[in-house]
Design an enzyme around this catalytic site. Sequence first.
Site, PDB file in Angstrom:
ATOM      1  N   GLY A  11       0.830  -1.209   0.000  1.00  0.00           N
ATOM      2  CA  GLY A  11       0.000   0.000   0.000  1.00  0.00           C
ATOM      3  C   GLY A  11       0.861   1.253   0.000  1.00  0.00           C
ATOM      4  CB  VAL A  24      17.486   9.497  -5.826  1.00  0.00           C
ATOM      5  CG1 VAL A  24      18.180  10.129  -7.020  1.00  0.00           C
ATOM      6  CG2 VAL A  24      16.545   8.375  -6.274  1.00  0.00           C
ATOM      7  NE  ARG A  25      17.655  15.781  -4.905  1.00  0.00           N
ATOM      8  CZ  ARG A  25      16.946  16.897  -4.921  1.00  0.00           C
ATOM      9  NH1 ARG A  25      16.894  17.646  -3.836  1.00  0.00           N
ATOM     10  NH2 ARG A  25      16.318  17.277  -6.010  1.00  0.00           N
ATOM     11  NE  ARG A  72      -1.326  -4.799  -0.847  1.00  0.00           N
ATOM     12  CZ  ARG A  72      -2.113  -3.729  -0.717  1.00  0.00           C
ATOM     13  NH1 ARG A  72      -3.018  -3.444  -1.618  1.00  0.00           N
ATOM     14  NH2 ARG A  72      -1.990  -2.943   0.329  1.00  0.00           N
ATOM     15  CG  ASP A 103       4.237  -6.970   7.806  1.00  0.00           C
ATOM     16  OD1 ASP A 103       3.434  -6.116   7.386  1.00  0.00           O
ATOM     17  OD2 ASP A 103       3.877  -8.081   8.236  1.00  0.00           O
ATOM     18  N   GLY A 104       5.026  -7.193   4.530  1.00  0.00           N
ATOM     19  CA  GLY A 104       4.932  -8.144   3.414  1.00  0.00           C
ATOM     20  C   GLY A 104       6.073  -7.906   2.437  1.00  0.00           C
ATOM     21  CB  THR A 126       2.650   0.745   6.029  1.00  0.00           C
ATOM     22  OG1 THR A 126       1.275   0.520   6.397  1.00  0.00           O
ATOM     23  CG2 THR A 126       3.509   0.422   7.230  1.00  0.00           C
ATOM     24  CG  ASP A 128      -1.986  -0.152   8.104  1.00  0.00           C
ATOM     25  OD1 ASP A 128      -2.845   0.722   7.969  1.00  0.00           O
ATOM     26  OD2 ASP A 128      -1.948  -1.189   7.408  1.00  0.00           O
ATOM     27  CG  ASP A 130       0.961  -2.765  10.378  1.00  0.00           C
ATOM     28  OD1 ASP A 130       1.827  -2.142   9.729  1.00  0.00           O
ATOM     29  OD2 ASP A 130       0.171  -3.560   9.856  1.00  0.00           O
ATOM     30  NE  ARG A 155     -15.849  16.042  18.441  1.00  0.00           N
ATOM     31  CZ  ARG A 155     -16.416  15.006  19.081  1.00  0.00           C
ATOM     32  NH1 ARG A 155     -17.669  15.079  19.486  1.00  0.00           N
ATOM     33  NH2 ARG A 155     -15.744  13.899  19.298  1.00  0.00           N
ATOM     34  NE  ARG A 172      -8.093  -5.043   4.272  1.00  0.00           N
ATOM     35  CZ  ARG A 172      -7.473  -4.990   3.094  1.00  0.00           C
ATOM     36  NH1 ARG A 172      -6.512  -5.827   2.792  1.00  0.00           N
ATOM     37  NH2 ARG A 172      -7.809  -4.070   2.209  1.00  0.00           N
TER      38      ARG A 172
HETATM   39  P1  ADP Z   1       2.968  -4.515   2.629  1.00  0.00           P
HETATM   40  O1  ADP Z   1       4.372  -4.491   2.183  1.00  0.00           O
HETATM   41  O2  ADP Z   1       2.357  -3.147   2.683  1.00  0.00           O
HETATM   42  O3  ADP Z   1       2.782  -5.307   3.912  1.00  0.00           O
HETATM   43  P2  ADP Z   1       1.836  -6.750   1.116  1.00  0.00           P
HETATM   44  O4  ADP Z   1       1.693  -7.638   2.309  1.00  0.00           O
HETATM   45  O5  ADP Z   1       0.702  -6.688   0.158  1.00  0.00           O
HETATM   46  O6  ADP Z   1       2.111  -5.229   1.494  1.00  0.00           O
HETATM   47  O7  ADP Z   1       3.173  -7.214   0.368  1.00  0.00           O
HETATM   48  C1  ADP Z   1       3.606  -6.545  -0.792  1.00  0.00           C
HETATM   49  C2  ADP Z   1       4.228  -7.542  -1.741  1.00  0.00           C
HETATM   50  O8  ADP Z   1       5.380  -8.136  -1.137  1.00  0.00           O
HETATM   51  C3  ADP Z   1       3.350  -8.718  -2.116  1.00  0.00           C
HETATM   52  O9  ADP Z   1       2.435  -8.410  -3.144  1.00  0.00           O
HETATM   53  C4  ADP Z   1       4.383  -9.724  -2.592  1.00  0.00           C
HETATM   54  O10 ADP Z   1       4.828  -9.435  -3.892  1.00  0.00           O
HETATM   55  C5  ADP Z   1       5.531  -9.468  -1.615  1.00  0.00           C
HETATM   56  N1  ADP Z   1       5.438 -10.420  -0.489  1.00  0.00           N
HETATM   57  C6  ADP Z   1       4.617 -10.346   0.581  1.00  0.00           C
HETATM   58  N2  ADP Z   1       4.761 -11.425   1.381  1.00  0.00           N
HETATM   59  C7  ADP Z   1       5.707 -12.212   0.800  1.00  0.00           C
HETATM   60  C8  ADP Z   1       6.285 -13.473   1.099  1.00  0.00           C
HETATM   61  N3  ADP Z   1       5.953 -14.154   2.207  1.00  0.00           N
HETATM   62  N4  ADP Z   1       7.211 -13.969   0.252  1.00  0.00           N
HETATM   63  C9  ADP Z   1       7.568 -13.298  -0.857  1.00  0.00           C
HETATM   64  N5  ADP Z   1       7.051 -12.111  -1.214  1.00  0.00           N
HETATM   65  C10 ADP Z   1       6.134 -11.559  -0.408  1.00  0.00           C
HETATM   66  O1  F6P Z   2      -1.810  -1.252   4.750  1.00  0.00           O
HETATM   67  C1  F6P Z   2      -2.330   0.013   4.459  1.00  0.00           C
HETATM   68  C2  F6P Z   2      -3.807  -0.082   4.195  1.00  0.00           C
HETATM   69  O2  F6P Z   2      -4.253   1.211   3.857  1.00  0.00           O
HETATM   70  C3  F6P Z   2      -4.664  -0.677   5.301  1.00  0.00           C
HETATM   71  O3  F6P Z   2      -4.929   0.232   6.351  1.00  0.00           O
HETATM   72  C4  F6P Z   2      -5.891  -1.070   4.524  1.00  0.00           C
HETATM   73  O4  F6P Z   2      -6.590  -2.086   5.181  1.00  0.00           O
HETATM   74  C5  F6P Z   2      -5.308  -1.571   3.235  1.00  0.00           C
HETATM   75  O5  F6P Z   2      -4.049  -0.917   3.088  1.00  0.00           O
HETATM   76  C6  F6P Z   2      -6.161  -1.303   2.028  1.00  0.00           C
HETATM   77  O6  F6P Z   2      -5.422  -1.655   0.902  1.00  0.00           O
HETATM   78  P1  F6P Z   2      -5.880  -1.572  -0.613  1.00  0.00           P
HETATM   79  O7  F6P Z   2      -7.143  -0.779  -0.687  1.00  0.00           O
HETATM   80  O8  F6P Z   2      -4.739  -0.933  -1.314  1.00  0.00           O
HETATM   81  O9  F6P Z   2      -6.056  -2.990  -1.035  1.00  0.00           O
END
Ligand code: ADP
Ligand code: F6P
Length: 323
Positions: A11, A24-25, A72, A103-104, A126, A128, A130, A155, A172
């Site tokens: 996201g 970059v800089r 993604r 973290d993904g 992000t 979030d 989180d 409000r 989420r």
């Molecule tokens: P975020 O980085 O915001 O947590 P996602 O969880 O959607 O977002 O992860 C972003 C992308 O990172 C995924 O679409 C995928 O390409 C890659 N990714 C996420 N989890 C894994 C995983 N366990 N192994 C390999 N690639 C991953």
């Molecule tokens: O991780 C950021 C975030 O905005 C979450 O708060 C929300 O649940 C999710 O991404 C929505 O993601 P998208 O609409 O891009 O699938």
Amino acid sequence: MKRIGLLTSGGDAPGMNAAIRAVVRAATCHGLEVMGIERGYKGMIEGTARLLGPRDVSGIISRGGTILYTARCHRFMERAGREQAAANLKQWGIDGLVVIGGDGSYQGAEKLHNEFGIRCIGLPGTIDNDIGGTDYTIGFDTAINTAMEAIDRIRDTAHSHDRIFFVEVMGRRSGYVAMISGIAGGAEDILLPEAETTVEALIERLRDGQQLGKKSSIIIVAEGCQYGGAMVLAKRVSDQSEYKDNRVTVIGHLQRGGSPTAFDRVLASRMGVHAVEALLAGESGKMVGVSGQQLQLRPLSDAWEQRTRFDMELLRVAHVLSV
Ligand code: ADP
Ligand code: F6P
């Protein structure tokens, strides 16, 4: 090291552009070239990348979104996809990578590091907040201020009409945005994915407020709360109580856009410089975090293994102040 790769993934978050500019800089200052890979791991697999010089990132510190786009990518979850991505990195002559995301995205970076020996540093991007290993993520401060301003506007009208509003904010899996924007916006109650409550308890809280002279109330609902969002909750309250004429506002992706706050711009700038210098120092498989005022390098896995949990005491504070 001569050339590094840079991407944004998952996201988007306000301040990602400030981080791109900083990477970059800082790289230019240290005599490195930067390949900007478009649309995260999707672009790494599909081979969409371009060289970025310091003038290519002029004027973007104030812009939301990401000039590198984000995506993604399911193919990257498979080994075959990552092999293709690693082959492209080799072809581009990239010997270090900065990944800006959640973290993904870090889990993907860790796999590139472990499976192909690619040197990776993560920056937390992000809204979030989180991610473990850092007090703050890039984008969180902007998102909570956007949510707070929206709550302030709600409000005004809630007060004018003696109404109850359910305001849904993003999150989420994490209630951080809900908790902080809710306290800052003076919410009467806050519903979080991290803390279950009952509709009955919420109705009691509304009645208590009414007894103390409240004529309007704002309930902040994280999208990932147990009721699955504000619409469902508002209907439950309406069905089970005298509070029939309530209203729902979903702030949604407004929280993901907009010009980043000074806090996010400075955080992103500091972290971007730190990431480049970490790569030059031979670091890999790490993320840049902030603890207090200090930047720190932590293992990428801290992002999911040491996930930031806000202090639940904050919810008590919100309740105490809602009398
Ligand atoms: P975020 O980085 O915001 O947590 P996602 O969880 O959607 O977002 O992860 C972003 C992308 O990172 C995924 O679409 C995928 O390409 C890659 N990714 C996420 N989890 C894994 C995983 N366990 N192994 C390999 N690639 C991953
Ligand atoms: O991780 C950021 C975030 O905005 C979450 O708060 C929300 O649940 C999710 O991404 C929505 O993601 P998208 O609409 O891009 O699938």
